[in-house]
Design a protein around this motif. Structure first.
Motif, short mmCIF file in Angstrom:
data_model
loop_
_atom_site.label_atom_id
_atom_site.label_comp_id
_atom_site.label_asym_id
_atom_site.label_seq_id
_atom_site.Cartn_x
_atom_site.Cartn_y
_atom_site.Cartn_z
N GLY A 29 0.80 -1.22 0.00
CA GLY A 29 0.00 0.00 0.00
C GLY A 29 0.83 1.27 0.00
N ALA A 30 0.28 2.28 0.63
CA ALA A 30 0.93 3.59 0.69
C ALA A 30 0.80 4.12 2.10
N ARG A 31 1.60 5.11 2.41
CA ARG A 31 1.43 5.75 3.73
C ARG A 31 1.19 7.24 3.51
N SER A 47 -3.61 11.89 10.37
CA SER A 47 -3.80 11.68 8.94
C SER A 47 -4.83 10.55 8.84
N LEU A 48 -5.37 10.36 7.66
CA LEU A 48 -6.45 9.38 7.49
C LEU A 48 -6.07 8.42 6.39
N ARG A 49 -5.71 7.21 6.80
CA ARG A 49 -5.25 6.24 5.82
C ARG A 49 -6.09 4.95 5.85
N ASN A 50 -6.62 4.67 7.03
CA ASN A 50 -7.34 3.40 7.17
C ASN A 50 -8.44 3.54 8.21
N LEU A 79 -11.23 17.15 0.94
CA LEU A 79 -12.55 17.69 0.58
C LEU A 79 -13.67 16.81 1.11
N GLU A 80 -13.44 15.50 1.07
CA GLU A 80 -14.47 14.60 1.61
C GLU A 80 -14.59 14.78 3.13
N MET A 81 -13.46 15.05 3.77
CA MET A 81 -13.50 15.24 5.23
C MET A 81 -14.14 16.58 5.62
N PRO A 163 4.15 5.79 -1.84
CA PRO A 163 4.10 4.32 -1.86
C PRO A 163 4.98 3.72 -0.76
N GLU A 164 4.47 2.67 -0.15
CA GLU A 164 5.22 1.99 0.94
C GLU A 164 6.14 0.95 0.29
N VAL A 165 7.38 1.36 0.05
CA VAL A 165 8.26 0.49 -0.76
C VAL A 165 9.52 0.05 -0.03
N ALA A 196 3.68 -7.41 -7.61
CA ALA A 196 3.25 -6.30 -6.75
C ALA A 196 1.91 -5.80 -7.26
N ALA A 197 1.11 -5.27 -6.36
CA ALA A 197 -0.22 -4.76 -6.74
C ALA A 197 -0.66 -3.68 -5.77
N GLY A 198 -1.45 -2.75 -6.27
CA GLY A 198 -2.05 -1.74 -5.40
C GLY A 198 -1.21 -0.48 -5.26
N ASP A 199 -1.44 0.21 -4.16
CA ASP A 199 -0.84 1.54 -3.95
C ASP A 199 0.68 1.54 -3.85
N ALA A 214 -0.92 6.37 -9.49
CA ALA A 214 -2.30 6.81 -9.24
C ALA A 214 -2.91 5.85 -8.23
N PRO A 215 -2.62 6.05 -6.95
CA PRO A 215 -3.06 5.08 -5.94
C PRO A 215 -4.55 5.15 -5.67
N LEU A 216 -5.30 4.23 -6.26
CA LEU A 216 -6.75 4.21 -6.10
C LEU A 216 -7.25 2.79 -5.87
N GLY A 217 -8.39 2.71 -5.21
CA GLY A 217 -8.91 1.42 -4.77
C GLY A 217 -9.34 0.51 -5.90
N ASP A 218 -9.94 1.07 -6.96
CA ASP A 218 -10.39 0.20 -8.06
C ASP A 218 -9.17 -0.38 -8.79
N THR A 219 -8.15 0.43 -8.96
CA THR A 219 -6.92 -0.05 -9.61
C THR A 219 -6.27 -1.14 -8.76
N ALA A 220 -6.22 -0.92 -7.45
CA ALA A 220 -5.61 -1.91 -6.55
C ALA A 220 -6.33 -3.26 -6.67
N ASN A 221 -7.66 -3.20 -6.73
CA ASN A 221 -8.44 -4.44 -6.87
C ASN A 221 -8.10 -5.18 -8.16
C1 LIG Z 1 -10.07 8.27 3.23
C2 LIG Z 1 -9.78 7.55 1.94
C3 LIG Z 1 -10.75 7.53 0.96
C4 LIG Z 1 -10.50 6.85 -0.24
N1 LIG Z 1 -11.48 6.87 -1.21
C5 LIG Z 1 -11.25 6.24 -2.38
C6 LIG Z 1 -12.26 6.23 -3.40
O1 LIG Z 1 -13.34 6.76 -3.23
N2 LIG Z 1 -11.97 5.61 -4.58
C7 LIG Z 1 -10.77 4.98 -4.78
O2 LIG Z 1 -10.56 4.41 -5.86
N3 LIG Z 1 -9.81 4.95 -3.82
C8 LIG Z 1 -10.01 5.56 -2.63
N4 LIG Z 1 -9.04 5.55 -1.68
C9 LIG Z 1 -7.76 4.86 -1.96
C10 LIG Z 1 -7.87 3.38 -1.63
O3 LIG Z 1 -8.29 3.23 -0.31
C11 LIG Z 1 -6.51 2.73 -1.85
O4 LIG Z 1 -6.12 2.94 -3.19
C12 LIG Z 1 -6.54 1.23 -1.58
O5 LIG Z 1 -6.86 0.98 -0.24
C13 LIG Z 1 -5.19 0.59 -1.89
O6 LIG Z 1 -5.22 -0.75 -1.54
P1 LIG Z 1 -3.88 -1.52 -1.19
O7 LIG Z 1 -4.30 -2.91 -0.82
O8 LIG Z 1 -2.89 -1.34 -2.28
O9 LIG Z 1 -3.26 -0.76 0.06
P2 LIG Z 1 -3.81 -0.60 1.54
O10 LIG Z 1 -5.28 -0.61 1.56
O11 LIG Z 1 -3.07 0.57 2.10
O12 LIG Z 1 -3.31 -1.92 2.25
C14 LIG Z 1 -1.95 -2.17 2.46
C15 LIG Z 1 -1.83 -3.06 3.68
O13 LIG Z 1 -0.50 -3.55 3.79
C16 LIG Z 1 -0.11 -3.51 5.14
N5 LIG Z 1 1.37 -3.50 5.21
C17 LIG Z 1 2.22 -2.54 4.79
N6 LIG Z 1 3.50 -2.90 5.03
C18 LIG Z 1 3.44 -4.13 5.61
C19 LIG Z 1 4.43 -5.03 6.10
N7 LIG Z 1 5.72 -4.75 6.01
N8 LIG Z 1 4.02 -6.18 6.64
C20 LIG Z 1 2.69 -6.49 6.72
N9 LIG Z 1 1.70 -5.69 6.28
C21 LIG Z 1 2.08 -4.51 5.73
C22 LIG Z 1 -0.76 -2.23 5.64
O14 LIG Z 1 -0.84 -2.25 7.05
C23 LIG Z 1 -2.12 -2.34 4.97
O15 LIG Z 1 -3.00 -3.08 5.73
C24 LIG Z 1 -9.27 6.21 -0.46
C25 LIG Z 1 -8.29 6.24 0.54
C26 LIG Z 1 -8.55 6.90 1.72
C27 LIG Z 1 -7.48 6.92 2.76
#
Ligand SMILES: Cc1cc2nc3c(=O)[nH]c(=O)nc-3n(C[C@H](O)[C@H](O)[C@H](O)COP(=O)(O)OP(=O)(O)OC[C@H]3O[C@@H](n4cnc5c(N)ncnc54)[C@H](O)[C@@H]3O)c2cc1C
Length: 362
Positions: A29-31, A47-50, A79-81, A163-165, A196-199, A214-221
């Motif tokens: 993911g990302a931080r 900050s708001l990440r999860n 803006l959402e907040m 990105p958390e890399v 690798a996949a996601g943010d 472009a870290p987004l949830g639909d792309t990550a899925n």
């Molecule tokens: C408030 C908010 C609103 C959002 N709204 C939207 C939206 O409307 N539409 C959209 O497309 N996207 C949205 N996003 C973005 C979306 O949430 C992310 O793109 C998505 O969650 C990325 O998924 P991911 O699995 O790659 O990463 P994450 O969901 O960040 O998951 C990564 C996971 O890996 C874990 N991890 C990291 N390092 C390690 C390690 N060393 N060992 C074990 N575990 C580890 C983390 O703890 C985390 O649980 C939003 C994000 C936020 C914060």
């Protein structure tokens, strides 16, 4: 996971346990980006990440009976907040480095967002840089900027993500030009059996034809599913992204796909663009509202390169239609007479998409 031994194909956990793998997906993911200013660790700055962050913020507001929130940054999450904070009655101030919120959309799109924010009682402070934080004697936070200082019960940092890399980098997995993990179209990294996949990773941008972040949830899925399918023996390709996104700002829908005019020019393209103000439904139909659409096209071949839309209804559905056209390489001529579904509750006989394409063709 504390350590990744790519060559030895194993990971070491914080418990001390080591796990071997045949295939690995890095999905770290990302931080949230740090502001880099002093005092960021003071209690009350979030900050708001999860989900845990969200629960923490809610709990803090309740416990401290918070009344004043300052949001640093004016992207999606900020803006959402604003809406979330105003809904529970918090005095909400946004500090923004640029002139307008969501400045990447440009002034003509940021204007309606600003109006919406101000209409909902959000205090928007433009052209202002954060300089530091201090704990105030009352237990609140002093937010110092290059302009004024202000006191807040709660501060939200909404200044993007990185990105958390670290894990990938220390194991020799290659990063791309954006700083995220480089992957091929099967979501494979440069290391055998590691995907690798996601943010945490890059995406191929179908319009610029370059890697992008472009870290987004639909792309990550989608990326996660492609990586998993390939590990499972299929041969699936991730086609890449076009940078489509949408968000809700109080009553406004804001959506974009492909390039804005500025992004296209930065990518070295010769473009023309047109913005029109149309209606979400047929003019005569009750409830019709303004809908602003901008189309960006390649100057030479007239192909669509991007689109943005804003309005209190119908913006996202238009952008989704345009995203499909963009993926298919649609031209302005085709768009101008495209067979879109029409009935008065949903659009005019000439949809704002047609009108914008026809304007851009002139
Ligand atoms: C408030 C908010 C609103 C959002 N709204 C939207 C939206 O409307 N539409 C959209 O497309 N996207 C949205 N996003 C973005 C979306 O949430 C992310 O793109 C998505 O969650 C990325 O998924 P991911 O699995 O790659 O990463 P994450 O969901 O960040 O998951 C990564 C996971 O890996 C874990 N991890 C990291 N390092 C390690 C390690 N060393 N060992 C074990 N575990 C580890 C983390 O703890 C985390 O649980 C939003 C994000 C936020 C914060």
């Amino acid at each position: 996971v504390q350590e990744l031994d790519a060559g030895g194909m194993r990971v070491r956990l914080s418990s001390g346990e080591t796990i071997s793998f045949n295939h690995l997906v890095v999905a770290t993911g990302a931080r949230s980006r740090s502001s880099g200013v002093s005092g960021e660790d003071i209690e009350g700055i979030f900050s708001l990440r999860n989900v845990s962050d969200a629960v923490g913020i809610k709990h803090y507001i309740r416990e401290r009976k918070a009344k004043r929130a300052v949001i640093v940054g004016s992207g999606f999450v900020s803006l959402e907040m604003c809406e979330a904070f105003r809904k529970i009655g918090l005095e909400t101030t946004v500090i923004c480095r640029k002139n307008y919120p969501m400045s990447k959309l440009g002034e003509e799109f940021a204007g309606p967002i600003l109006q919406q924010l101000q209409g909902e009682g959000v205090n928007f402070i433009p052209d202002t840089r954060l300089s530091s934080f201090d704990r105030s004697s009352s237990g609140a936070v002093w937010v110092h900027t290059d302009g004024a200082s202000m006191e807040a019960d709660l501060v939200l940092l909404g200044i993007g993500v990185v990105p958390e890399v670290a894990l990938a980098e220390q194991s020799g997995i290659e990063l791309g030009p954006t700083g995220a993990i480089a992957v091929d179209n099967h979501m494979k990294t440069n290391k055998e059996a590691i995907y690798a996949a996601g943010d945490c990773c890059e995406s191929y941008h179908r319009i610029s034809r370059r890697p992008s972040y472009a870290p987004l949830g639909d792309t990550a899925n989608k990326q996660g599913r492609i990586a998993g399918a390939n590990i499972g023996g299929q041969d699936l390709v991730f086609p890449g992204i076009m940078g489509s996104y949408c968000l809700k700002v109080f009553d406004l829908e804001v959506a974009s796909t492909g390039f804005t005019p500025d992004e296209a020019r930065k990518a070295g393209m010769q473009v023309r663009s047109a913005t029109i103000k149309g209606k979400s439904r047929a003019h005569s139909y009750p409830g019709s509202v303004d809908l602003q659409i901008r189309l960006i096209a390649d100057n030479e071949n007239g192909r669509l390169l991007g689109a943005q839309a804003i309005g209190s209804e119908g913006a996202v559905s238009r952008i989704n239609a345009l995203a499909a056209g963009l993926a298919a390489g649609i031209s302005l001529e085709e768009l101008a007479y495209l067979d879109l579904a029409y009935a008065p509750p949903f659009s005019g006989a000439w949809d704002p998409i047609h009108i914008a394409a026809q304007k851009l063709l002139k």
